[in-house]
Design a protein around this motif. Sequence first.
Motif, PDB file in Angstrom:
ATOM      1  N   TYR A 207       0.997  -1.465   0.231  1.00 49.49           N
ATOM      2  CA  TYR A 207       0.077   0.257  -0.089  1.00 49.49           C
ATOM      3  C   TYR A 207       0.731   1.435   0.168  1.00 49.49           C
ATOM      4  O   TYR A 207       2.030   1.126   0.872  1.00 49.49           O
ATOM      5  CB  TYR A 207      -0.535   0.145   0.909  1.00 49.49           C
ATOM      6  N   ILE A 208       0.534   2.161  -0.808  1.00 48.11           N
ATOM      7  CA  ILE A 208       1.189   2.952  -0.541  1.00 48.11           C
ATOM      8  C   ILE A 208      -0.098   4.849  -0.142  1.00 48.11           C
ATOM      9  O   ILE A 208      -0.993   5.268  -1.069  1.00 48.11           O
ATOM     10  CB  ILE A 208       1.764   3.311  -2.241  1.00 48.11           C
ATOM     11  N   HIS A 209       0.095   4.860   0.771  1.00 50.61           N
ATOM     12  CA  HIS A 209      -0.224   6.364   1.527  1.00 50.61           C
ATOM     13  C   HIS A 209       0.241   8.164   1.198  1.00 50.61           C
ATOM     14  O   HIS A 209       1.666   8.090   1.916  1.00 50.61           O
ATOM     15  CB  HIS A 209      -1.036   6.203   3.361  1.00 50.61           C
ATOM     16  N   GLY A 210      -0.538   8.700   0.470  1.00 50.57           N
ATOM     17  CA  GLY A 210       0.395   9.581   0.732  1.00 50.57           C
ATOM     18  C   GLY A 210      -1.086  10.740   1.332  1.00 50.57           C
ATOM     19  O   GLY A 210      -1.820  11.150   1.443  1.00 50.57           O
ATOM     20  N   SER A 211      -0.274  10.530   2.875  1.00 50.77           N
ATOM     21  CA  SER A 211      -0.384  10.903   3.950  1.00 50.77           C
ATOM     22  C   SER A 211       0.655  12.899   4.194  1.00 50.77           C
ATOM     23  O   SER A 211       0.978  13.841   2.936  1.00 50.77           O
ATOM     24  CB  SER A 211       0.844  10.565   5.356  1.00 50.77           C
ATOM     25  N   ILE A 212       0.758  13.105   5.120  1.00 51.84           N
ATOM     26  CA  ILE A 212       0.845  14.753   5.396  1.00 51.84           C
ATOM     27  C   ILE A 212       2.288  14.996   6.350  1.00 51.84           C
ATOM     28  O   ILE A 212       0.909  13.797   7.590  1.00 51.84           O
ATOM     29  CB  ILE A 212      -0.548  15.996   5.165  1.00 51.84           C
ATOM     30  N   HIS A 213       2.984  15.846   6.663  1.00 51.97           N
ATOM     31  CA  HIS A 213       3.718  15.273   8.028  1.00 51.97           C
ATOM     32  C   HIS A 213       3.638  16.491   9.055  1.00 51.97           C
ATOM     33  O   HIS A 213       3.466  15.458  10.332  1.00 51.97           O
ATOM     34  CB  HIS A 213       4.985  15.853   7.435  1.00 51.97           C
ATOM     35  N   LEU A 214       2.229  16.891   8.818  1.00 50.48           N
ATOM     36  CA  LEU A 214       1.260  17.559  10.068  1.00 50.48           C
ATOM     37  C   LEU A 214       0.323  17.656  10.060  1.00 50.48           C
ATOM     38  O   LEU A 214      -0.538  16.209   9.222  1.00 50.48           O
ATOM     39  CB  LEU A 214       1.496  19.150   9.837  1.00 50.48           C
ATOM     40  N   GLY A 215      -0.091  17.249  10.656  1.00 53.46           N
ATOM     41  CA  GLY A 215      -2.168  17.179  11.105  1.00 53.46           C
ATOM     42  C   GLY A 215      -2.650  18.132  12.302  1.00 53.46           C
ATOM     43  O   GLY A 215      -2.012  18.628  12.799  1.00 53.46           O
ATOM     44  N   HIS A 216      -3.847  17.460  12.390  1.00 57.22           N
ATOM     45  CA  HIS A 216      -5.061  18.054  13.725  1.00 57.22           C
ATOM     46  C   HIS A 216      -5.361  17.051  14.585  1.00 57.22           C
ATOM     47  O   HIS A 216      -5.372  15.997  13.488  1.00 57.22           O
ATOM     48  CB  HIS A 216      -5.896  18.925  12.740  1.00 57.22           C
ATOM     49  N   VAL A 217      -5.779  17.154  15.849  1.00 56.19           N
ATOM     50  CA  VAL A 217      -6.191  16.405  16.349  1.00 56.19           C
ATOM     51  C   VAL A 217      -7.483  15.735  15.816  1.00 56.19           C
ATOM     52  O   VAL A 217      -7.999  14.772  16.649  1.00 56.19           O
ATOM     53  CB  VAL A 217      -6.320  16.564  17.656  1.00 56.19           C
ATOM     54  N   ASP A 218      -8.504  16.403  15.267  1.00 56.46           N
ATOM     55  CA  ASP A 218      -9.493  16.017  14.822  1.00 56.46           C
ATOM     56  C   ASP A 218      -9.280  15.128  13.193  1.00 56.46           C
ATOM     57  O   ASP A 218     -10.495  14.414  12.960  1.00 56.46           O
ATOM     58  CB  ASP A 218     -10.735  17.719  14.316  1.00 56.46           C
ATOM     59  N   TYR A 219      -8.705  14.677  12.531  1.00 58.53           N
ATOM     60  CA  TYR A 219      -8.303  14.194  11.923  1.00 58.53           C
ATOM     61  C   TYR A 219      -8.318  12.124  12.270  1.00 58.53           C
ATOM     62  O   TYR A 219      -9.202  11.987  11.045  1.00 58.53           O
ATOM     63  CB  TYR A 219      -7.162  14.237  11.422  1.00 58.53           C
ATOM     64  N   TYR A 220      -8.002  11.710  12.908  1.00 60.87           N
ATOM     65  CA  TYR A 220      -8.544  10.271  13.516  1.00 60.87           C
ATOM     66  C   TYR A 220      -9.399  10.263  14.452  1.00 60.87           C
ATOM     67  O   TYR A 220     -10.219  10.759  14.782  1.00 60.87           O
ATOM     68  CB  TYR A 220      -6.916  10.686  14.506  1.00 60.87           C
TER      69      TYR A 220
END
Length: 323
Positions: free
Chosen positions: A66-79
Amino acid sequence: MPKMKFLLYSVFLMIVLTGCVTNDESPNEHEKMNEETGENTTDTTYNYDGDGGFLWKIDHEETTAYIHGSIHLGHVDYYPLSNEIEEAYASSDIILPEINMFEVDITEEELNEMAIFDDGKTLDEVLSEDVYNHLSDIFKKNGVELESLNKYEPWYIETLLSGFVQEESDLSAEYGVDLYFLQLAIEDNKEIIELETVESQYDMLTGFSLDTQTDRLETFIETYEEQAEGLNNLGYHWINSNTEEGKEGVKESLSTGFESSDDEFQQEMNDNRNIDMANKIDDLLQSNSGQTYFAIIGAAHTVIEPSVPSILKEKGYDIERIY
């Protein structure tokens, strides 16, 4: 997590931050009264509760990647993230981050050795007076005197500016998507194999010509006041990238960062790294271990050509875009 590791995260956000300032069709805008002027101003509120992310799947005989295009920063509401992405992680035996942030071990002395001019130059010599003064004002607002950093190369100064931008934005490295999955992998006792090394990434940054470093820093300084909102916009579009608007918003933000950079930066930051990461995933697939791999790479490496998915497709793999 040690403070040095958060600084390291900032280093690799340059492509995201510089030039990532477009904010068309903001999600929730409302008018508010400026208390000093009595004028109406526009305030943007972002909803970071979404189902975003980019996900590809490759099957090769008994082995899956699997290849997941992510983001190196985030927000608590993402998860948690979308079911498709969370299930891809859960089904995986081995996690493939760009680098394992929990294994980074760089001392202040080692960082200084890489970041300080080695030919006696100073920052005020390579920047124009106007740009240097603007930069000085930014640092003063953040409680730092620029003169104390005059011996540091432009690439390092840009990482410090990235840190200021992160502090002003809604996002943080603490909630970065790659960090999220690395923490889960450790808790679940999954094997972790790096696609890159921190040494190779620092070699890349310190290897840029002084002209490239200076151009990048000047562009960052010129657009500094817009960067935090641009980062919020990127984070919003990423978590909503299950929509067409979100996907296009991510691509536009990341592409804008490259458009403001020269060929040297684009070649080293994107093209060469994508080729190397794709080759490593290719080697793992060809080993046909019968295991399932979950690669976590920045979204730019999946949408800016040549991308990791497109390189693997050229190698003959049947790649399925599943999210």
